[in-house]
Motif scaffolding. Structure first.
Motif: not given
Length: 208
Positions: A151-178
């Motif tokens: 369960g934790a592995g699946l949850w963390n994989s999803i969160l990591a995928t989101i963070g990895y994807y956001l690196a290409s679309v938002v600046p770090y300063e806006e990461l929290d809101a995204a």
């Protein structure tokens, strides 16, 4: 990213040890959102830091297991009366725990059994507390660790995928809101997934 000083320091010094520590805290009874740890770490990994997204997921999952084991053994050795007494105490309320939340987690576990440890890791408001009823019911440690890891592995994989994807679309300063915006949809999706798994298990059990 706007955070309290401790979280801000951790985010500025993110490494595998810090990720493991913060996720252990998040998975225990201390209130701490995993969304402020895994997505920023994955974001940094995608931005060319020394972090690797695979090891981020592994460390986050190891931390989640450590935190879950803390809850498991506390519930196992303290027993139901003391657990509920703590939930009703001022310290319990400071940790954002109350009798209602513990009762919901226990009822969730009672309805779904051992698989509830897996599904519960994906359900908001149940995720951090599902290890308490597992300890109260003296669930097999090996099964507990297995389902918690999945369960934790699946949850963390999803969160990591989101963070990895956001690196290409938002600046770090806006990461929290995204991340906060994506978390709303993520929680809905996890509730739907949890419900689908439960329905499938009920159907399978009825058919059997």
């Amino acid at each position: 990213m706007q955070s309290i000083p401790f979280i801000a320091w951790c985010l500025e010094h993110l490494n595998y040890w810090v990720i493991t520590l913060l996720m252990a805290i998040e998975s225990s009874f201390i209130p701490f959102p995993s969304e402020v740890v895994v997505p920023p770490a994955a974001y940094l990994a995608a931005s060319g830091s020394d972090l690797n997204i695979f090891f981020i997921i592994v460390c986050a999952t190891v931390g989640a297991i450590i935190g879950a084991l803390i809850n498991y053994y506390l519930a196992l050795h303290l027993g139901r009366p003391i657990v509920y007494r703590f939930a009703n105490s001022r310290l319990g309320h400071i940790c954002l725990i109350d009798e209602e939340k513990v009762r919901i987690a226990e009822e969730y576990f009672d309805r779904h059994g051992a698989i509830g440890t897996f599904v519960g890791r994906l359900v908001p408001a149940v995720r951090q507390l599902i290890s308490i009823p597992a300890g109260l019911s003296r669930m097999s440690l090996s099964r507990f660790v297995l389902y918690t890891s999945l369960g934790a592995g699946l949850w963390n994989s999803i969160l990591a995928t989101i963070g990895y994807y956001l690196a290409s679309v938002v600046p770090y300063e806006e990461l929290d809101a995204a991340v906060a915006e994506y978390s709303v949809y993520l929680k809905i999706a996890m509730l739907a997934l949890g419900a689908a798994v439960v329905v499938f298990l009920i159907y399978k059990g009825t058919k059997k």
